[in-house]
Design a protein around this motif. Sequence first.
Motif, short mmCIF file in Angstrom:
data_model
loop_
_atom_site.label_atom_id
_atom_site.label_comp_id
_atom_site.label_asym_id
_atom_site.label_seq_id
_atom_site.Cartn_x
_atom_site.Cartn_y
_atom_site.Cartn_z
N VAL A 91 0.87 -1.18 0.00
CA VAL A 91 0.00 0.00 0.00
C VAL A 91 0.90 1.23 0.00
O VAL A 91 2.01 1.20 0.56
CB VAL A 91 -0.95 -0.02 1.23
CG1 VAL A 91 -0.16 0.06 2.52
CG2 VAL A 91 -1.97 1.11 1.15
N ASP A 92 0.47 2.29 -0.68
CA ASP A 92 1.28 3.52 -0.70
C ASP A 92 1.51 4.02 0.72
O ASP A 92 0.62 3.94 1.58
CB ASP A 92 0.58 4.60 -1.52
CG ASP A 92 0.62 4.30 -3.02
OD1 ASP A 92 1.43 3.43 -3.41
OD2 ASP A 92 -0.16 4.92 -3.77
N ASP A 119 1.54 6.85 2.10
CA ASP A 119 0.69 7.90 2.67
C ASP A 119 -0.80 7.55 2.66
O ASP A 119 -1.62 8.34 3.11
CB ASP A 119 0.90 9.21 1.90
CG ASP A 119 0.30 10.41 2.63
OD1 ASP A 119 0.58 10.56 3.84
OD2 ASP A 119 -0.45 11.16 2.00
N ALA A 120 -1.15 6.35 2.15
CA ALA A 120 -2.57 6.03 1.98
C ALA A 120 -3.31 5.98 3.31
O ALA A 120 -4.34 6.63 3.49
CB ALA A 120 -2.71 4.69 1.25
N SER A 175 -3.24 9.41 5.35
CA SER A 175 -4.14 10.44 4.81
C SER A 175 -5.57 10.21 5.29
O SER A 175 -6.31 11.18 5.56
CB SER A 175 -4.08 10.45 3.28
OG SER A 175 -4.62 9.26 2.74
N GLN A 235 -9.01 7.48 -2.53
CA GLN A 235 -9.55 6.16 -2.27
C GLN A 235 -8.42 5.19 -1.89
O GLN A 235 -7.34 5.25 -2.47
CB GLN A 235 -10.29 5.63 -3.50
CG GLN A 235 -11.55 6.39 -3.83
CD GLN A 235 -12.27 5.84 -5.05
OE1 GLN A 235 -11.69 5.10 -5.82
NE2 GLN A 235 -13.52 6.20 -5.21
N LEU A 236 -8.69 4.33 -0.94
CA LEU A 236 -7.68 3.39 -0.46
C LEU A 236 -7.44 2.31 -1.51
O LEU A 236 -8.39 1.66 -1.99
CB LEU A 236 -8.14 2.76 0.86
CG LEU A 236 -7.14 1.85 1.58
CD1 LEU A 236 -5.83 2.60 1.85
CD2 LEU A 236 -7.74 1.34 2.89
N GLU A 237 -6.18 2.13 -1.85
CA GLU A 237 -5.80 1.16 -2.89
C GLU A 237 -4.62 0.33 -2.37
O GLU A 237 -3.66 0.88 -1.83
CB GLU A 237 -5.41 1.90 -4.17
CG GLU A 237 -4.95 1.01 -5.30
CD GLU A 237 -4.53 1.82 -6.52
OE1 GLU A 237 -4.05 1.21 -7.49
OE2 GLU A 237 -4.66 3.07 -6.49
N TYR A 238 -4.71 -0.99 -2.52
CA TYR A 238 -3.58 -1.83 -2.10
C TYR A 238 -3.59 -3.14 -2.88
O TYR A 238 -4.54 -3.45 -3.60
CB TYR A 238 -3.60 -2.10 -0.60
CG TYR A 238 -4.91 -2.58 -0.02
CD1 TYR A 238 -5.26 -3.94 -0.06
CD2 TYR A 238 -5.78 -1.70 0.60
CE1 TYR A 238 -6.45 -4.39 0.49
CE2 TYR A 238 -6.98 -2.13 1.15
CZ TYR A 238 -7.31 -3.48 1.10
OH TYR A 238 -8.49 -3.94 1.64
#
Length: 291
Positions: free
Chosen positions: A31-32, A34-35, A38, A53-56
């Motif tokens: 996952v990024d 800073d996701a 933030s 939006q949360l992306e992983y």
Amino acid sequence: MAATVKECLELQLLEVEMLLSMFPKRGEFRVDADAVPSIQRYLRNAGGALPPQLEYRIALDVGEAKVKVELQVLLPHMYPQVAPQLFARSDALHRQQQLQLNTRLTAHISSLDPGDLCVCEAVQWVKDNTLPFLENCQASSERAAEAVRAKEMLHRMWIYSHHIYRQELRKKIFDCAKKLNLTGFCLTGKPGVICVEGLQENCEEFWRVIRYPNWKHISCKHVENIETEGSIDNLRLFHSFEDLQFQAHGDYGLRNDYHMDLGQFLEFLKQHQSGHIFQILFGVEGKLSDN
């Protein structure tokens, strides 16, 4: 009572904690950086702008052979009240098997009760249901091996966008093309044009990746397929993936409203036996200046 965005985001973070405990090894859960922070900042000050939006991505081992399958997850702000966007992919799957796998995954998730967290359920479903697709893929590969060796197909896609400016987007385009062994070019500016050529499955993977998760002002204007009994490398119009930046009209500098010199672009296309593509991309016949 209907759930709020704040409540949904809190549930998303709880699910991330569960997944991290299930996949603690390096590289299993990506996952990024800073996701999550933030979202946490938004929850502390819910009156501010919504976080991205949360992306992983979750790396899974399937079967005794531990075949690598990646589950890509994108969560709308109102998940779990609305369904997540999920996509399972594996280098061991052909495009058709991958499509069938994801169709069934989507159908399974749609059958679950709305409002329930379901990414953990999706992980288990992928582990339990991917193996038959892998076996079918291996069998079809063996049956088609002789034909594949006999003939190959060069796939070429011409992609149009209203504009291409952002440095991170350009980096994504070039990294993806390099990874998939695609040649072609990216014309930066306004309009933006991308051409990729290579194996069909690699071109289609490129098209899927660059649009994910939400590049909306982009379309594939034209596709070419050329069959050969030799190497597709002999059919390529480009020897690498080029970064095109022609002189802009007017004195715009590097502002994000400059227009590319389409006359130079037409000349470039003609040099690569592709002058006919200009009308397909822009709807007008291209003419070079007499100067």
